[in-house]
Design a protein around this motif. Structure first.
Motif, PDB file in Angstrom:
ATOM      1  N   SER A  36      -2.729  -3.075   2.301  1.00  0.00           N
ATOM      2  CA  SER A  36      -2.974  -1.658   2.088  1.00  0.00           C
ATOM      3  C   SER A  36      -4.408  -1.464   1.632  1.00  0.00           C
ATOM      4  N   PRO A  38      -7.192   1.782  -0.051  1.00  0.00           N
ATOM      5  CA  PRO A  38      -7.408   3.185  -0.417  1.00  0.00           C
ATOM      6  C   PRO A  38      -8.217   3.875   0.675  1.00  0.00           C
ATOM      7  N   ALA A  71      -0.822  -0.425  -2.906  1.00  0.00           N
ATOM      8  CA  ALA A  71      -0.465   0.986  -3.102  1.00  0.00           C
ATOM      9  C   ALA A  71       0.858   1.157  -3.842  1.00  0.00           C
ATOM     10  N   HIS A  76      -2.526  -0.109  -8.819  1.00  0.00           N
ATOM     11  CA  HIS A  76      -2.993  -0.580  -7.511  1.00  0.00           C
ATOM     12  C   HIS A  76      -3.457  -2.031  -7.505  1.00  0.00           C
TER      13      HIS A  76
END
Length: 147
Positions: A36, A38, A71, A76
């Motif tokens: 994942s 951001p 995520a 995080h």
């Protein structure tokens, strides 16, 4: 008008991330291949420093910890990848763009958490064998000195 390109880039990034997921098993030996990232670079000052500022052309001495972005975690921080002291000269492309952008503007004594999208990290290729392609990163940085 200046926001048009960043908004389009963010939209494309979100679409590409949604197209990546699901359907497969975990074929890595002993690990989760979930990746994942951001959508944008995020800098959060946990402690604002009061010393010299990290600016282009200056050498920074810092301590950092690096995690893969996850995520599903509230902070995080996924798997911790590395940590330690590090020094480099700002403005020389000596490190990944997201790390340099994350350090720039800090003041000595400051502590900052930086979330780096894959596009400002190691990108599609990753940094084998530790960092899979398209991985976002989370850095915790303490700025020790600026020279």
């Amino acid at each position: 008008m200046k926001l048009k390109f960043p908004l389009i880039a963010a939209f494309v990034a979100v679409l590409s991330l949604t197209a990546c997921g699901g359907g497969g098993g975990d074929d890595s030996p002993g690990g989760n291949t979930s990746v994942s990232s951001p959508a944008t670079l995020t800098k959060t000052d946990n402690t604002v420093g009061t010393g010299a500022e990290a600016v282009s052309g200056k050498t920074v001495n810092l301590t950092y910890t690096l995690w893969l972005y996850d995520a599903s975690k509230s902070d995080h921080k996924g798997t911790q990848m590395e940590s330690g002291p590090y020094s480099f000269k700002l403005g020389t492309n000596a490190v990944i763009p997201g790390f340099e952008q994350g350090v720039t503007g800090m003041k000595v004594g400051g502590k900052r958490t930086v979330e780096v999208p894959s596009s400002l990290g190691y990108g599609v290729a990753g940094s084998p064998p530790k960092i899979p392609g398209n991985s976002g990163l989370v850095f915790e940085i303490v700025l020790n000195s600026v020279q």
